[in-house]
Motif scaffolding. Sequence first.
Motif, PDB file in Angstrom:
ATOM      1  N   TYR A  69       0.648  -0.993   0.413  1.00  0.00           N
ATOM      2  CA  TYR A  69       0.209  -0.679  -0.046  1.00  0.00           C
ATOM      3  C   TYR A  69       0.721   1.717   0.111  1.00  0.00           C
ATOM      4  O   TYR A  69       0.472   2.485  -0.540  1.00  0.00           O
ATOM      5  N   CYS A  70       1.804   1.404   0.860  1.00  0.00           N
ATOM      6  CA  CYS A  70       2.583   2.939   0.995  1.00  0.00           C
ATOM      7  C   CYS A  70       3.391   2.797  -0.680  1.00  0.00           C
ATOM      8  O   CYS A  70       3.963   3.984  -1.340  1.00  0.00           O
ATOM      9  N   CYS A 101       1.902   1.530  -3.654  1.00  0.00           N
ATOM     10  CA  CYS A 101       0.707   2.059  -4.489  1.00  0.00           C
ATOM     11  C   CYS A 101       1.039   3.658  -3.482  1.00  0.00           C
ATOM     12  O   CYS A 101       0.706   4.483  -5.219  1.00  0.00           O
ATOM     13  N   ALA A 102       1.170   4.127  -2.890  1.00  0.00           N
ATOM     14  CA  ALA A 102       0.600   5.973  -2.428  1.00  0.00           C
ATOM     15  C   ALA A 102       2.035   6.253  -3.000  1.00  0.00           C
ATOM     16  O   ALA A 102       1.681   7.596  -3.725  1.00  0.00           O
ATOM     17  N   LEU A 116       1.635   7.285  -6.685  1.00  0.00           N
ATOM     18  CA  LEU A 116       0.595   8.037  -6.602  1.00  0.00           C
ATOM     19  C   LEU A 116       1.416   9.232  -7.243  1.00  0.00           C
ATOM     20  O   LEU A 116       1.027  10.246  -7.743  1.00  0.00           O
ATOM     21  N   VAL A 117       1.759   9.634  -6.125  1.00  0.00           N
ATOM     22  CA  VAL A 117       2.565  10.795  -5.595  1.00  0.00           C
ATOM     23  C   VAL A 117       3.310  10.997  -6.304  1.00  0.00           C
ATOM     24  O   VAL A 117       3.432  12.316  -7.026  1.00  0.00           O
ATOM     25  N   LEU A 126       7.058   7.464   1.023  1.00  0.00           N
ATOM     26  CA  LEU A 126       6.822   6.848   0.606  1.00  0.00           C
ATOM     27  C   LEU A 126       7.193   5.040  -0.036  1.00  0.00           C
ATOM     28  O   LEU A 126       6.782   4.340   0.978  1.00  0.00           O
TER      29      LEU A 126
END
Length: 382
Positions: free
Chosen positions: A50-51, A53-54, A57-58, A106
Amino acid sequence: MTQTYTFSPITATDRAGLVWVAAILSLMFSVLTLATRIQIKLHTLGLDDYCICAGTLVAIGQYVATYIGLHNGVGISSSLMAQQKAYQLGEILVATQIMYILALALSKLSVVFFMKRLFTRDHIKAWWACNAALVLTIVWGIGSCLIATVDCGPSNVLYGSARCSGKLIRWGIIIGTGAAIDILYVGLAVALVWPLQMSTYIKATVVFAFAFRLICVVFAAMHGLYIGRYVHAADPGLAIAYVLVWQQVELGYALMAATIPTLKSFIRGYNKAMGFEASYEDKRGLGGGYNLRSYGRSGNMSHNNSGLRSKQHRSRVGAEPEQMDDHDLRPRDGEYRAGAYHDPVRKVRRQTSTGSGDSEDPIIRRDVMVTIESQRASGAVM
């Protein structure tokens, strides 16, 4: 005469083409790596996934902002742009810097969460070490954003001789501490793996997977080098292009390097040595439990069942003990019945360390209570 058009020409007053190439390639490689990771680990996603992925995205937001800036004049000589336009583009560049730092943070958090899942099973010291690295990474991300932006706005990013007060010192701290954290991750992997009772080859393989983070240090050093040249450059509009090139390279590789340690080829030997690897096919059995054949070493249930039926047949016809399997544990006289049951209601309370509860990945060990009952039947054998 045929006229040739170029996407972004590289001239003495325009270096935007270099940034275009670096940003496009960085976006492609980071997104493809994430897609591959999700495809492989779709049913075993954890906090590390999840990290990343975030973070991706950033990073995509950073790439988009960079593209917008390049389209509007970032990378061309400051002498060719008005002060007002330079200020507007400076706002875009400040936004890219913030998103760059957040995406890096991240990606680092993804590495820490994976280390926490991999090393902290029943190891309290490893749990504390990984949590300390986690806190340190969060502090680095927040602190770096503040250091880069406080009293350092977009007014003089592309225009004028001033580059914010102490800009070189600010980025020296950000890049230096970030590189030190990456080195810390590799050292932490060595410290957690080497004392374990497993072959040197397995230990070296795991450490080698985390050692890919050291290349991030090299790219960070190149990024810092060109920031120093930008700060002292007479034409900041051109100098910022080289800073952006290494910013894209460092960010893209950091996102990809966070996935490398999770590849199965690196951790398979570690999981086998630690006893964490189990078959995940046909896990759900009757009554909500796990099929016993999921834990068989041969994985051939038909062979096991045929062997059991053969033993039962020999028992009924009174076969001699010498003809029986060497692993036959039933009594040698009288009829014998044996059954194996798995009670899904009964729970096994296993004392674990504080960190074992943080793992959400199926590669952690599962304890299954198996009850074996035997009964010797009386009477003649039919």
